[in-house]
Structures are given as structure tokens and as C-alpha cells.
Design an enzyme around this catalytic site. Structure first.
Site, short mmCIF file in Angstrom:
data_model
loop_
_atom_site.label_atom_id
_atom_site.label_comp_id
_atom_site.label_asym_id
_atom_site.label_seq_id
_atom_site.Cartn_x
_atom_site.Cartn_y
_atom_site.Cartn_z
CE1 TYR A 210 40.99 38.24 37.82
CE2 TYR A 210 38.73 38.63 37.16
CZ TYR A 210 40.05 38.48 36.82
OH TYR A 210 40.44 38.59 35.52
CE LYS B 188 42.34 41.53 36.32
NZ LYS B 188 43.59 41.81 35.60
CB THR C 289 44.08 32.10 29.13
OG1 THR C 289 43.35 32.73 30.19
CG2 THR C 289 44.07 32.99 27.91
N1 LIG Z 1 41.07 35.19 30.12
C1 LIG Z 1 40.07 36.03 30.25
O1 LIG Z 1 38.92 35.73 29.90
C2 LIG Z 1 40.30 37.38 30.84
C3 LIG Z 1 39.22 38.26 30.90
C4 LIG Z 1 39.43 39.52 31.43
C5 LIG Z 1 40.69 39.90 31.86
N2 LIG Z 1 41.72 39.03 31.81
C6 LIG Z 1 43.03 39.48 32.29
O2 LIG Z 1 44.02 39.33 31.31
C7 LIG Z 1 45.30 39.13 31.92
C8 LIG Z 1 46.02 37.95 31.28
O3 LIG Z 1 45.32 36.77 31.58
P1 LIG Z 1 45.34 35.42 30.73
O4 LIG Z 1 43.92 35.09 30.51
O5 LIG Z 1 46.24 35.54 29.58
O6 LIG Z 1 45.86 34.41 31.87
P2 LIG Z 1 47.07 33.36 31.96
O7 LIG Z 1 47.22 32.61 30.69
O8 LIG Z 1 46.80 32.63 33.22
O9 LIG Z 1 48.34 34.29 32.12
C9 LIG Z 1 48.66 34.90 33.33
C10 LIG Z 1 50.08 35.39 33.29
O10 LIG Z 1 50.39 35.98 34.56
C11 LIG Z 1 51.65 35.51 34.98
N3 LIG Z 1 51.79 35.43 36.43
C12 LIG Z 1 51.04 34.71 37.31
N4 LIG Z 1 51.52 34.82 38.54
C13 LIG Z 1 52.60 35.63 38.48
C14 LIG Z 1 53.52 36.12 39.44
N5 LIG Z 1 53.43 35.80 40.73
N6 LIG Z 1 54.51 36.94 39.02
C15 LIG Z 1 54.62 37.25 37.72
N7 LIG Z 1 53.78 36.83 36.75
C16 LIG Z 1 52.78 36.02 37.13
C17 LIG Z 1 51.76 34.13 34.39
O11 LIG Z 1 53.13 33.86 34.26
P3 LIG Z 1 53.77 32.48 34.74
O12 LIG Z 1 53.18 31.44 33.89
O13 LIG Z 1 55.21 32.76 34.52
O14 LIG Z 1 53.42 32.32 36.20
C18 LIG Z 1 51.07 34.26 33.05
O15 LIG Z 1 51.99 34.66 32.06
C19 LIG Z 1 45.02 38.97 33.40
O16 LIG Z 1 45.29 40.18 34.05
C20 LIG Z 1 43.54 38.68 33.46
O17 LIG Z 1 42.97 39.08 34.66
C21 LIG Z 1 41.55 37.77 31.29
#
Ligand SMILES: NC(=O)c1ccc[n+]([C@@H]2O[C@H](COP(=O)([O-])OP(=O)(O)OC[C@H]3O[C@@H](n4cnc5c(N)ncnc54)[C@H](OP(=O)(O)O)[C@@H]3O)[C@@H](O)[C@H]2O)c1
Ligand SMILES: *[C@@H]1O[C@H](CO)[C@@H](O)[C@H](O)[C@H]1NC(C)=O
Ligand SMILES: *[C@@H]1O[C@H](CO)[C@@H](O)[C@H](O)[C@H]1NC(C)=O
Length: 325
Positions: free
Chosen positions: A205, A209, A242
């Protein structure tokens, strides 16, 4: 040796997380400035069906943008579009299927979008997954590497000509890459990008990133050198509550729950840095930055290594079958 290779990335990742939580304990989420209307502009948000992607899509649509949500769950996609329309936004929202674990699907998505003849002003590379057990994509790539990094690399490159055409001086097209503080813990294993030798989901992971940040800087340099009206930035949303955390180990899950309630940001707060980078006047013409909580921030030392950036770019072109620009 094995233990070290698994334990070290794990500890580094959790230390990173702890640092972020400590910051969030003492600092509020930054307030978004008033954003200019975006009518007539078109955005793609990958993973816009839930979490921060959904909030980003919602916000951009409320500014009048035509937003295309790209994701791999058609029903969730339709539900997301409905939800945003119910809020009565000004812009138009639609869903187009893409499975980011398949390079072919990425190519098909780009073709479908191209066939629409639309311009493209904002591309938010947001979709991601975290800490999945060792798994390979249909093309044989490690899961995090492909979904979080390589597919977005390909997607960006396939849409780059449209982004270039759609931007103007003083009104650049914008690419926003969702990175993460975990990139500080990341190391690129150029000999084994797919982590076949010794798998650590934490290491995979963090590496994906870090890859995003390396790319952001490299691409901005190319765009600037070519004089193209496109900017690219990486943003760090902080720690946000999330579904991303669904794969944590059970013990960590249990610890996370009470902490998340008090210290994690909401998806809307988490999305605000991405929205800011995509739409704020303050960010016009600004590229090659790493933003956290609405502010330019230093990313890891490794991410500024221009040799590593070039090497990763070259390698990525090979892996997705692109001619190097
Ligand atoms: N949450 C945190 O604390 C955090 C911190 C740092 C960075 N981030 C980054 O922020 C971004 C958004 O994360 P989030 O926290 O909002 O997570 P999330 O709610 O799990 O959302 C992830 C999204 O990615 C999509 N996805 C997953 N597999 C996929 C695939 N095979 N093809 C196309 N789309 C796919 C999902 O769509 P489906 O539901 O349609 O599969 C969902 O809309 C990520 O890149 C994550 O690494 C998050
Ligand atoms: C979408 O991708 C995720 C992997 O990130 C996978 O778990 C899920 O099953 C996929 N959904 C569909 C409908 O294939
Ligand atoms: C992020 O931005 C760079 C441009 O800086 C782009 O080439 C890349 O494809 C985007 N996505 C990833 C995963 O790097």
C-alpha cells in the site's frame, strides 16, 4: 529476514498513521474558501461511488461541473448518481464503468469517454484499496500496485491529450492524485514492484502511494517543459473514516472504531483538499505539489528523487505497453 520484511513496513505504516492522528487531534480540518463556479467544465472522479470520491463528485457537481463517476460497481454507481441529483446540484452527473484492476478495462473506459467527444478539465485519481491479502490482477500485477497506481498511470496518459486540449493559459486542466501520508513509509522496490519475493500488504500500500507522488512530480516537469496548460498535484486527505479500513486486522479494527469516531475526518472533510486542488482559484497554474489540509507540504525525501521518478515512469510505460513520450 521474512519477519523483518513484513514487520518493518507494518510498523512504519502504523507510525505514519499515529503521526497523522496526533496532528488531527490538535488541528481542525481546513475550511474551504469560496470556490468559483465551474459550469461547462468536465471532471472524471475514479472511485466516485462512495467515501471521499463520492464527496468530491458531489462537491464538483454542486459547482456546476459535468461529473463522470468511474467505478467498478454499476449499481453503486447508479445509486451515487441518484444521490447527487437528489441534492439538487447544478451540474450533470453520470456513471461510466471501469475496473481498475484490469488494464483492458481502463483502455475501454478511455475509449468510451473519447467517443463522447467531451472536453476534460479535471481528473481526480481517487479510487484505491488498502491492505488486501496478496492477490494478483488479471494482468498478473500485485493488487495495490495496479489499482492504486498503475491503472491511474495508464488512465492519465490515455486522457492526457484531451486534458492538454481542454486547458488554456490562466485556466489550466487539473490532475489530482489521491495519495496518502502512508507514502512517507513507502519504499519503491524497483526490482520487485509486484512484491513477489516477500509480500507485505502494508509495504504494498505504501509503495503504491509513493508511486503516485513520484509520478506527480515527473509528469508536472514534462508538462511544464512542453508548455502545456495542465497542472498535476498529489493530495493527502488525512485519516478519514471510510470503507478503506475494512481490511485492517481484527485487533486493529477494534482499536480503530473508538479512535475513528473522535479523531478521523469525515469523508466530506477528507475530500476538501481534493476539491480545493481541483477547483480553487488559489490553485490556478499551481502544479507539482503535495497538499495536506489545504496547504503545500513536503512529501518524503524519496519522492523528490528524480532518477527514481524517471525510472518508475519508464518501467510503468513498459508495463502498460505505452511508448515513452
Ligand atoms: N480513508 C483514509 O484515511 C485515506 C487516507 C489517505 C489516503 N486515502 C486514499 O483516498 C482514496 C479514497 O479512499 P476512501 O477512503 O474514500 O475509500 P473507499 O470509501 O473505500 O473508496 C474507494 C473507492 O475506490 C473504488 N474502487 C475500488 N476498487 C475498484 C476497482 N477495481 N475499480 C474501480 N474502482 C474501484 C470504490 O468503488 P466501488 O465501491 O465501486 O468498488 C470506491 O469508490 C484512496 O485512494 C485512498 O488510498 C484514504
Ligand atoms: C470491484 O473491485 C473490488 C476490488 O477493489 C472488488 O473487491 C469488487 O468485487 C469489484 N466489484 C465488482 C462488481 O466486480
Ligand atoms: C498521478 O499523476 C501523474 C501525473 O503526475 C500521472 O501520470 C499519474 O498517472 C497519476 N496517477 C498515478 C497513479 O500516478
Amino acid at each position: 529476514m521474512w519477519l523483518l520484511k513484513v514487520l518493518v513496513p507494518l510498523v512504519r505504516l502504523y507510525l505514519c498513521g499515529m503521526k497523522v492522528l496526533l496532528y488531527q487531534l490538535f488541528n481542525r480540518s481546513f475550511p474551504l474558501p469560496v470556490l468559483p463556479k465551474q459550469n461547462g467544465r468536465v471532471a472524471i472522479v475514479t472511485g466516485g461511488t462512495r467515501g471521499m470520491g463520492l464527496e468530491t463528485a458531489r462537491h464538483l457537481a454542486s459547482l456546476g461541473m459535468h461529473v463522470i463517476i468511474a467505478g467498478n460497481e454499476t449499481e453503486e454507481g447508479a445509486a451515487a448518481v441518484r444521490k447527487i441529483h437528489e441534492d439538487g446540484c447544478e451540474g450533470k452527473v453520470e456513471f461510466i464503468f471501469v475496473d481498475l484492476t484490469s488494464l483492458k478495462s481502463v483502455q475501454q473506459f478511455a475509449q468510451t469517454f473519447r467517443a463522447r467527444g467531451l472536453p476534460l478539465h479535471v481528473l481526480v485519481n481517487n479510487a484505491g484499496t488498502m491492505l488486501v491479502p496478496e492477490r494478483q490482477t488479471v494482468d498478473g500485477f500485485e493488487f495495490h500496485f495496479c489499482l492504486n497506481y498503475l491503472s491511474h498511470f495508464l488512465l492519465t496518459n490515455l486522457l492526457l491529450d484531451i486534458l492538454k486540449r481542454s486547458g488554456r493559459r490562466g485556466c489550466c486542466s487539473r490532475i489530482v492524485n489521491m495519495s496518502s501520508a502512508t507514502h512517507y513509509a513507502g519504499v519503491m522496490d524497483m526490482e520487485d514492484l509486484n512484491r513477489r519475493m516477500c509480500y507485505s500488504s502494508h509495504g504494498a500500500y505504501s509503495q503504491s502511494k509513493l508511486g503516485l507522488v513520484l509520478f506527480t512530480y515527473y509528469l508536472q516537469e514534462q508538462l511544464t517543459a512542453g508548455g502545456f496548460p495542465v497542472t498535476v498535484n498529489a493530495v493527502d486527505p488525512g485519516m478519514v473514516d471510510t470503507a478503506l479500513y475494512d481490511n485492517l486486522w481484527t485487533l486493529a479494527q477494534m482499536l480503530k472504531k473508538p479512535v475513528a469516531k473522535t479523531l478521523f475526518r469525515t469523508p466530506a472533510e477528507g475530500a476538501s483538499t481534493a476539491v480545493y486542488t481541483a477547483a480553487a482559484s488559489e490553485m490556478e497554474g499551481v502544479g507539482g505539489c503535495y497538499l495536506y489540509n489545504g496547504q503545500k507540504t513536503q512529501s518524503s525525501d524519496l519522492s523528490y528523487d528524480s532518477e527514481l521518478q524517471a525510472e518508475l515512469w519508464k518501467k510503468s510505460c513498459e508495463l502498460v505497453g505505452l511508448q515513452e513520450a
